[in-house]
Design a protein around this motif. Structure first.
Motif, short mmCIF file in Angstrom:
data_model
loop_
_atom_site.label_atom_id
_atom_site.label_comp_id
_atom_site.label_asym_id
_atom_site.label_seq_id
_atom_site.Cartn_x
_atom_site.Cartn_y
_atom_site.Cartn_z
N HIS A 74 29.51 39.34 52.16
CA HIS A 74 29.44 38.19 53.29
C HIS A 74 29.72 39.78 54.23
CE1 HIS A 74 31.38 35.18 55.52
NE2 HIS A 74 30.54 35.75 55.98
N ARG A 75 29.68 41.04 53.26
CA ARG A 75 29.74 41.98 54.99
C ARG A 75 28.71 42.03 56.02
NH1 ARG A 75 30.08 47.63 53.89
NH2 ARG A 75 29.23 48.97 55.70
N THR A 76 27.40 40.75 55.30
CA THR A 76 26.78 40.41 56.83
C THR A 76 26.97 39.06 56.65
OG1 THR A 76 24.73 40.55 55.91
CG2 THR A 76 24.75 42.58 56.69
N SER A 77 26.48 38.23 57.48
CA SER A 77 26.85 36.61 57.66
C SER A 77 25.72 36.44 57.23
CB SER A 77 27.17 36.57 59.19
OG SER A 77 28.55 36.51 59.58
N GLY A 78 25.11 36.94 56.90
CA GLY A 78 22.63 36.44 55.82
C GLY A 78 22.59 37.73 55.43
N PRO A 79 20.97 37.04 55.27
CA PRO A 79 20.33 37.90 54.78
C PRO A 79 19.79 39.18 55.92
CG PRO A 79 19.10 36.21 54.26
CD PRO A 79 20.37 35.72 55.02
N GLY A 100 21.18 40.84 45.78
CA GLY A 100 21.61 40.48 47.36
C GLY A 100 20.73 40.20 48.60
N ASP A 101 21.27 39.39 49.24
CA ASP A 101 20.28 38.99 50.33
C ASP A 101 20.07 37.24 49.69
OD1 ASP A 101 19.83 40.45 52.32
OD2 ASP A 101 18.36 42.02 51.08
N VAL A 102 19.06 37.25 49.13
CA VAL A 102 18.99 35.67 48.41
C VAL A 102 18.86 35.70 47.20
CG1 VAL A 102 17.86 34.92 50.99
CG2 VAL A 102 16.10 35.81 49.54
N TRP A 103 20.02 34.59 46.48
CA TRP A 103 19.72 33.65 45.32
C TRP A 103 18.01 34.24 45.01
CZ3 TRP A 103 22.73 34.91 41.64
CH2 TRP A 103 23.58 35.15 41.63
N GLU A 104 17.26 34.18 43.33
CA GLU A 104 15.72 33.99 43.99
C GLU A 104 15.13 33.43 43.17
OE1 GLU A 104 13.23 37.64 44.06
OE2 GLU A 104 14.39 38.33 45.47
N TRP A 105 14.36 32.55 43.41
CA TRP A 105 14.49 30.81 41.94
C TRP A 105 12.93 31.62 41.34
CZ3 TRP A 105 16.82 26.70 41.54
CH2 TRP A 105 16.93 26.39 42.71
N SER A 143 23.03 37.12 46.48
CA SER A 143 22.60 36.69 47.78
C SER A 143 23.89 37.39 48.44
CB SER A 143 22.79 35.70 48.20
OG SER A 143 24.44 34.80 48.27
N TRP A 144 23.29 37.68 49.78
CA TRP A 144 24.58 38.12 50.82
C TRP A 144 25.98 37.51 50.49
CZ3 TRP A 144 27.16 34.99 54.31
CH2 TRP A 144 26.40 33.90 54.62
N PHE A 197 22.35 30.17 48.83
CA PHE A 197 21.71 30.43 49.94
C PHE A 197 20.39 30.92 48.46
CE2 PHE A 197 25.86 30.09 50.48
CZ PHE A 197 26.20 30.22 51.85
N ALA A 198 19.60 30.85 48.49
CA ALA A 198 18.08 30.35 47.58
C ALA A 198 17.36 30.58 48.41
CB ALA A 198 18.05 29.33 46.73
N GLY A 199 16.45 31.53 48.03
CA GLY A 199 14.54 32.11 48.87
C GLY A 199 14.28 32.17 47.18
N PHE A 200 12.88 33.42 47.90
CA PHE A 200 11.78 33.38 45.94
C PHE A 200 10.88 34.56 46.49
CE2 PHE A 200 10.31 30.37 49.03
CZ PHE A 200 8.61 30.73 49.11
N ARG A 201 10.77 35.21 45.95
CA ARG A 201 9.82 36.05 46.17
C ARG A 201 8.36 35.35 45.41
NH1 ARG A 201 11.18 41.59 45.58
NH2 ARG A 201 13.36 40.99 45.86
N LEU A 202 6.42 36.34 45.56
CA LEU A 202 5.81 35.51 44.49
C LEU A 202 5.61 37.13 43.18
CD1 LEU A 202 4.08 34.20 47.28
CD2 LEU A 202 5.67 32.90 46.01
#
Length: 439
Positions: A335-340, A360-365, A405-406, A429-434
């Motif tokens: 939580h250094r920033t308030s989002g990715p 960091g930034d987002v958990w990745e599925w 995540s962040w 706080f989840a996203g993903f990469r391909l």
């Protein structure tokens, strides 16, 4: 060891108290059936510390008898916790102070055992300071949970804004190749690693491509505008059923105002920043997006190899950049920033294969279900990992997330760390990469 333990315990406690330094009504209210009242999380943190740093190590009586049943996360689901006889805000804070004083007193007493070992159960708990790392990570995990509660609550922001994130930058390559071959999956020697990260074992993978960066809000908006949320062909049958029941049309906390897409983040409303990693998407959304893009989600093993394996040395690192602890120029954590942060913000955090922002930034599925590593042994209790594994002949009900995540505390994040959740979860706080197979 003692200096590090005290520093980390005090740092995470400051974080916990900051998230609960709000009006009493905000603490005791259940803002969503998906989450506990904040005051439950606060006292639960103290109860867990009492269980492990006071009673398990000191063979002492409970600091406040009668609280274990109230704060047992396995006995009461989140939706029911507001109906329990909870400690109030001041009672919870006092309980935390009492437990911490006893834990610090015992830490001084047990200092020689940290260095030289002991007999029985305490020896295993103290080896490498494991039990202290477990409690520190547990509190960070509940801090992230409390941030998710703050995200779900309706109303003006209650928390101070974080620092600005570093600027993003274009990256030269959309995807990077991870060559075929074996790598070390998991760990056997990280003293603070959980049981589900153990033991280390060799896994041989074919070559694959993985995106340099996580999927952006811009890319998710393109999927949305191409009709991805309405095209049943892109979704698994279970995913489409969920999409229909919940009426999913965009990531959680997004809505359209005329021609502008807005989002709510911790009480603030703002235009969706197109060049940040998308967050608050469930696994089913990630799977559908991947199918629309002609790609797939990486497996858990692929993700870890891309994040940690160094082909020059043949070994896996604790983090993508090496074995040194995260710094603000390498990863967006705690939580250094308030989002990715914007995509491309952390070139110094790149892994040996060239993938960025994997920590960091987002958990990745990932594509993988939550299952044990070969040779898994529960330690120190079954309810952390083992009870979530599928029974013989069943498939896992959970999907693995990687990378933190962040909002994730740095002690609770490393290349081997395994998170898991149901494929319907969106408040995390989840996203993903391909990824894709190599030709």
């Amino acid at each position: 060891m003692r200096t590090r333990v005290v520093s980390e315990l005090e740092a995470v406690r400051r974080r916990s108290l900051a998230y609960t330094d709000v009006d009493e009504d905000e603490l005791v209210r259940q803002h969503s059936p998906l989450m506990s009242p904040l005051v439950w999380d606060l006292a639960h943190i103290g109860n867990y510390e009492d269980l492990w740093l006071v009673r398990a190590l000191g063979q002492a009586a409970a600091t406040r008898p009668g609280l274990d049943g109230v704060y047992d996360a396995f006995r009461h689901d989140r939706a029911s916790r507001a109906r329990l006889s909870l400690l109030g805000p001041e009672g919870s804070r006092a309980y935390l102070r009492e437990v911490r004083a006893r834990a610090f007193e015992l830490l001084d007493h047990l200092d020689p055992a940290l260095a030289h070992g002991d007999d029985g159960t305490r020896a295993r708990l103290l080896t490498g300071g494991f039990v202290y790392g477990m409690v520190i990570q547990h509190e960070h995990q509940h801090d992230e949970t409390m941030l998710a509660t703050h995200q779900l609550r309706i109303g003006a922001a209650l928390l101070a804004a974080g620092l600005p994130a570093p600027p993003g930058r274009p990256v030269a390559r959309r995807e990077v190749l991870v060559p075929a071959g074996p790598f070390t999956f998991g760990t056997s020697d990280d003293p603070w690693a959980y049981d589900n990260e153990r033991p280390a074992h060799r896994v041989d993978l074919p070559a694959f491509w993985i995106d340099t960066l996580p999927v952006s809000n811009r890319a998710q908006l393109a999927f949305l505008e191409a009709g991805g949320y309405d095209d049943e062909r892109l979704w698994s049958s279970a995913g489409w059923d969920w999409r229909q029941r919940e009426g999913l049309t965009a990531p959680a906390f997004w809505w359209r105002d005329g021609d502008t897409w807005l989002r709510r983040r911790l009480g603030h409303v703002e235009p969706v920043p197109l060049d940040e990693p998308v967050q608050h998407v469930c696994w089913y959304e990630a799977e559908a997006h991947a199918r629309w893009a002609g790609r797939r989600l990486p497996t858990e093993a692929e993700w870890e190899k891309a994040a940690a394996h160094d082909p020059a040395t043949g070994r896996s690192h604790r983090y993508p950049w090496g074995d040194t602890a995260p710094t603000p120029d390498r990863a967006n954590l705690g939580h250094r920033t308030s989002g990715p942060a914007p995509l491309g913000a952390y070139p110094a955090g790149a892994s040996p294969c060239g993938a960025e922002q994997m920590i960091g930034d987002v958990w990745e599925w990932t594509a993988s279900g939550f299952t044990p590593h070969p040779g898994f042994r529960s330690h120190p209790y079954r309810e952390y990992s083992e009870v979530f594994f599928p029974k013989d002949g069943e498939s896992s009900a959970f999907r693995v997330l990687r990378g933190g995540s962040w909002a994730t505390g740095a002690p609770a994040c490393r290349a081997t760390f395994r998170n898991w959740d149901y494929p319907i979860r969106r408040q995390i706080f989840a996203g993903f990469r391909l990824a894709r197979d190599a030709d």
